[in-house]
Design an enzyme around this catalytic site. Structure first.
Site, PDB file in Angstrom:
ATOM      1  N   CYS A 114       0.823  -1.228   0.000  1.00 31.14           N
ATOM      2  CA  CYS A 114       0.000   0.000   0.000  1.00 31.14           C
ATOM      3  C   CYS A 114       0.851   1.270   0.000  1.00 31.14           C
ATOM      4  O   CYS A 114       0.378   2.337  -0.399  1.00 31.14           O
ATOM      5  CB  CYS A 114      -0.953   0.006   1.187  1.00 31.14           C
ATOM      6  SG  CYS A 114      -2.148  -1.337   1.084  1.00 31.14           S
ATOM      7  N   HIS A 250      -3.108   7.675   1.599  1.00 33.37           N
ATOM      8  CA  HIS A 250      -3.526   6.343   1.154  1.00 33.37           C
ATOM      9  C   HIS A 250      -4.941   6.131   1.667  1.00 33.37           C
ATOM     10  O   HIS A 250      -5.253   6.451   2.820  1.00 33.37           O
ATOM     11  CB  HIS A 250      -2.579   5.295   1.726  1.00 33.37           C
ATOM     12  CG  HIS A 250      -3.054   3.901   1.530  1.00 33.37           C
ATOM     13  ND1 HIS A 250      -3.500   3.439   0.313  1.00 33.37           N
ATOM     14  CD2 HIS A 250      -3.170   2.854   2.392  1.00 33.37           C
ATOM     15  CE1 HIS A 250      -3.865   2.163   0.445  1.00 33.37           C
ATOM     16  NE2 HIS A 250      -3.681   1.800   1.687  1.00 33.37           N
ATOM     17  N   ASN A 280      -9.967   0.298  -0.702  1.00 30.14           N
ATOM     18  CA  ASN A 280      -8.506   0.332  -0.596  1.00 30.14           C
ATOM     19  C   ASN A 280      -7.920  -0.289  -1.872  1.00 30.14           C
ATOM     20  O   ASN A 280      -8.020  -1.490  -2.078  1.00 30.14           O
ATOM     21  CB  ASN A 280      -8.082  -0.453   0.650  1.00 30.14           C
ATOM     22  CG  ASN A 280      -6.589  -0.439   0.876  1.00 30.14           C
ATOM     23  OD1 ASN A 280      -5.811  -0.077  -0.017  1.00 30.14           O
ATOM     24  ND2 ASN A 280      -6.171  -0.846   2.057  1.00 30.14           N
TER      25      ASN A 280
HETATM   26  O1  UT7 Z   1      -3.878  -0.497   3.260  1.00 33.11           O
HETATM   27  C1  UT7 Z   1      -2.995  -1.235   4.029  1.00 33.11           C
HETATM   28  C2  UT7 Z   1      -3.136  -0.952   5.456  1.00 33.11           C
HETATM   29  N1  UT7 Z   1      -4.390  -1.450   5.959  1.00 33.11           N
HETATM   30  C3  UT7 Z   1      -5.118  -0.696   6.722  1.00 33.11           C
HETATM   31  O2  UT7 Z   1      -4.793   0.458   6.941  1.00 33.11           O
HETATM   32  C4  UT7 Z   1      -6.302  -1.319   7.375  1.00 33.11           C
HETATM   33  C5  UT7 Z   1      -6.301  -0.946   8.816  1.00 33.11           C
HETATM   34  N2  UT7 Z   1      -7.398  -1.493   9.592  1.00 33.11           N
HETATM   35  C6  UT7 Z   1      -8.679  -1.138   9.397  1.00 33.11           C
HETATM   36  O3  UT7 Z   1      -9.021  -0.408   8.484  1.00 33.11           O
HETATM   37  C7  UT7 Z   1      -9.679  -1.634  10.422  1.00 33.11           C
HETATM   38  O4  UT7 Z   1      -8.978  -2.277  11.457  1.00 33.11           O
HETATM   39  C8  UT7 Z   1     -10.740  -2.598   9.828  1.00 33.11           C
HETATM   40  C9  UT7 Z   1     -11.731  -1.847   8.966  1.00 33.11           C
HETATM   41  C10 UT7 Z   1     -10.055  -3.695   9.073  1.00 33.11           C
HETATM   42  C11 UT7 Z   1     -11.540  -3.232  10.978  1.00 33.11           C
HETATM   43  O5  UT7 Z   1     -12.072  -2.246  11.839  1.00 33.11           O
HETATM   44  P1  UT7 Z   1     -11.898  -2.398  13.437  1.00 33.11           P
HETATM   45  O6  UT7 Z   1     -12.672  -1.314  14.041  1.00 33.11           O
HETATM   46  O7  UT7 Z   1     -10.415  -2.423  13.711  1.00 33.11           O
HETATM   47  O8  UT7 Z   1     -12.583  -3.763  13.752  1.00 33.11           O
HETATM   48  P2  UT7 Z   1     -11.968  -5.127  14.365  1.00 33.11           P
HETATM   49  O9  UT7 Z   1     -11.041  -5.765  13.395  1.00 33.11           O
HETATM   50  O10 UT7 Z   1     -11.454  -4.871  15.732  1.00 33.11           O
HETATM   51  O11 UT7 Z   1     -13.268  -6.012  14.444  1.00 33.11           O
HETATM   52  C12 UT7 Z   1     -14.390  -5.638  15.210  1.00 33.11           C
HETATM   53  C13 UT7 Z   1     -15.487  -6.688  15.037  1.00 33.11           C
HETATM   54  C14 UT7 Z   1     -14.987  -8.114  15.200  1.00 33.11           C
HETATM   55  O12 UT7 Z   1     -15.969  -8.814  15.917  1.00 33.11           O
HETATM   56  P3  UT7 Z   1     -15.794  -9.117  17.493  1.00 33.11           P
HETATM   57  O13 UT7 Z   1     -14.522  -9.891  17.617  1.00 33.11           O
HETATM   58  O14 UT7 Z   1     -15.713  -7.761  18.145  1.00 33.11           O
HETATM   59  O15 UT7 Z   1     -17.025  -9.889  17.819  1.00 33.11           O
HETATM   60  C15 UT7 Z   1     -14.955  -8.641  13.802  1.00 33.11           C
HETATM   61  O16 UT7 Z   1     -15.149 -10.042  13.736  1.00 33.11           O
HETATM   62  O17 UT7 Z   1     -16.043  -6.615  13.706  1.00 33.11           O
HETATM   63  C16 UT7 Z   1     -16.097  -7.921  13.144  1.00 33.11           C
HETATM   64  N3  UT7 Z   1     -15.992  -7.824  11.700  1.00 33.11           N
HETATM   65  C17 UT7 Z   1     -17.060  -7.623  10.898  1.00 33.11           C
HETATM   66  N4  UT7 Z   1     -18.364  -7.510  11.162  1.00 33.11           N
HETATM   67  C18 UT7 Z   1     -19.199  -7.305  10.120  1.00 33.11           C
HETATM   68  C19 UT7 Z   1     -14.875  -7.851  10.927  1.00 33.11           C
HETATM   69  N5  UT7 Z   1     -15.209  -7.703   9.642  1.00 33.11           N
HETATM   70  C20 UT7 Z   1     -16.553  -7.554   9.585  1.00 33.11           C
HETATM   71  C21 UT7 Z   1     -17.466  -7.344   8.533  1.00 33.11           C
HETATM   72  N6  UT7 Z   1     -18.770  -7.233   8.848  1.00 33.11           N
HETATM   73  N7  UT7 Z   1     -17.091  -7.244   7.253  1.00 33.11           N
END
Ligand code: UT7
Length: 323
Positions: A114, A250, A280
């Site tokens: 990225c 980005h 992304n």
């Molecule tokens: O470009 C390269 C660099 N990459 C990035 O910059 C990405 C950086 N990270 C992010 O953008 C965010 O961390 C995400 C968008 C990937 C995730 O957001 P988050 O607020 O960090 O959520 P999380 O990973 O902590 O997950 C929260 C909850 C989890 O459930 P539990 O464990 O709290 O029950 C996940 O299982 O959200 C759940 N979850 C979803 N729920 C509905 C994960 N994906 C989904 C989904 N739909 N698609």
């Protein structure tokens, strides 16, 4: 006097197929609401069957050349930032070179996931400033849809396909921060974090593999590292945060974009945001945002821009340029 790499053309290409968040509700335990609120993404483009990264890159390059009112014969070098080249080799850049009908100069790919476009811009700038090239096409192009695990809701809803390109030209500046062109760059990586974002396959392991990401762990690093790299590059240019007209970040997550702008003390009015429409697109996201930002009338000649990106590696960096 100082040699500067000045942007003289910009363009982009997005595949025709647009996929809204609601499409994922049919096959995954997810909602439009979750994707929007957690990432800011509303839709993304996916390449058609048989449409490759070099196809997207070539179309973006043609648009940038047209914008510069130049032809492929005027270009000395092509640098493509991508992690999803058509083939293991040759480079996507040589494929673009052939498609543009260029038989002179040189072409190569840069792979920093990225952060790839920031790394490519920095390398292209070095080629120009050292006198090895007069005009360089710098392209970010990706087909991340090819490396998605469509059963993994935590990753497959986040990425999209696309390409953007800049034409950089050697011009003489005064050596001050008022010059047009690239004023400073800052590149970083730390391979200790390789397991936070990677593809679990590759040539040496005889598989294509799928993208794996511990999103919340990457998130923890993002705002701090992006702010620091942007501020380091600005300092190297002899400038401060208040000099910035546009952050062109980005486009991974709106919350990271907002967090970085806030930490830099800049309002969202000074940020080009395209994540809602593109998702992304990895190395393509910054040149896409630059091109769309210009089309929207946001980015104007003379504006001071800081681009910043972080991704797999971890690798991250920033480029400060005057448009
Ligand atoms: O470009 C390269 C660099 N990459 C990035 O910059 C990405 C950086 N990270 C992010 O953008 C965010 O961390 C995400 C968008 C990937 C995730 O957001 P988050 O607020 O960090 O959520 P999380 O990973 O902590 O997950 C929260 C909850 C989890 O459930 P539990 O464990 O709290 O029950 C996940 O299982 O959200 C759940 N979850 C979803 N729920 C509905 C994960 N994906 C989904 C989904 N739909 N698609």
């Amino acid at each position: 006097m100082a040699g500067r790499s000045v942007v003289v053309g910009v363009g982009h290409y997005l595949p025709e197929r647009i996929v809204p968040n609601s499409e994922f509700e049919k096959t995954l335990d997810t909602t439009d609401e979750w994707i929007r609120t957690r990432s800011g993404i509303e839709r993304r483009h996916f390449a058609a069957e048989g449409e490759t990264t070099s196809d997207l890159a070539t179309k973006a390059a043609e648009a940038a050349l047209a914008d510069a009112d130049l032809s492929a014969d005027d270009i000395d070098a092509i640098v493509v930032a991508t992690s999803t080249a058509d083939l293991t080799f040759p480079s996507a850049a040589t494929m673009v070179q052939a498609r543009l009908g260029m038989t002179k100069g040189f072409a190569f790919d840069v792979q920093a996931v990225c952060a790839g476009f920031v790394f490519a811009l920095s390398n292209a700038n070095a080629l120009i400033v050292s006198g090895q090239a007069k005009r360089v096409l710098v392209i970010g192009a990706e087909t991340f849809s090819r490396i998605m695990d469509w059963t993994d809701r935590s990753t497959c809803v986040l990425f999209g396909d696309g390409a953007g390109a800049l034409v950089l030209e050697a011009q003489e500046g005064n050596g001050t921060s008022e010059d047009r062109g690239i004023l400073a760059t800052d590149l970083n990586s730390d391979g200790r974090y390789k397991d936070l974002l990677y593809v679990d396959g590759g040539v040496s392991t005889q598989s294509t593999g799928h993208l794996r990401m511990q999103g919340n762990q990457v998130f923890r690093h993002a705002v701090e590292k992006l702010t620091k790299t942007a501020e380091t590059a600005l300092e190297r240019a002899g400038l401060g945060n208040s000099d910035v007209d546009w952050i062109v970040p980005h486009q991974a997550n709106i919350r990271i974009i907002q967090g970085t702008a806030k930490k830099m003390g800049l309002p969202m009015e000074n940020v080009v945001v395209t994540v809602q429409d593109h998702g992304n697109t990895s190395a393509a996201s910054i040149p896409l945002a630059l091109s769309v930002g210009k089309q929207r009338g946001q980015i104007k000649p003379g504006d001071l821009i800081v681009t910043e990106a972080i991704g797999g590696g971890l690798a991250w960096g920033a480029v400060v340029l005057r448009w």
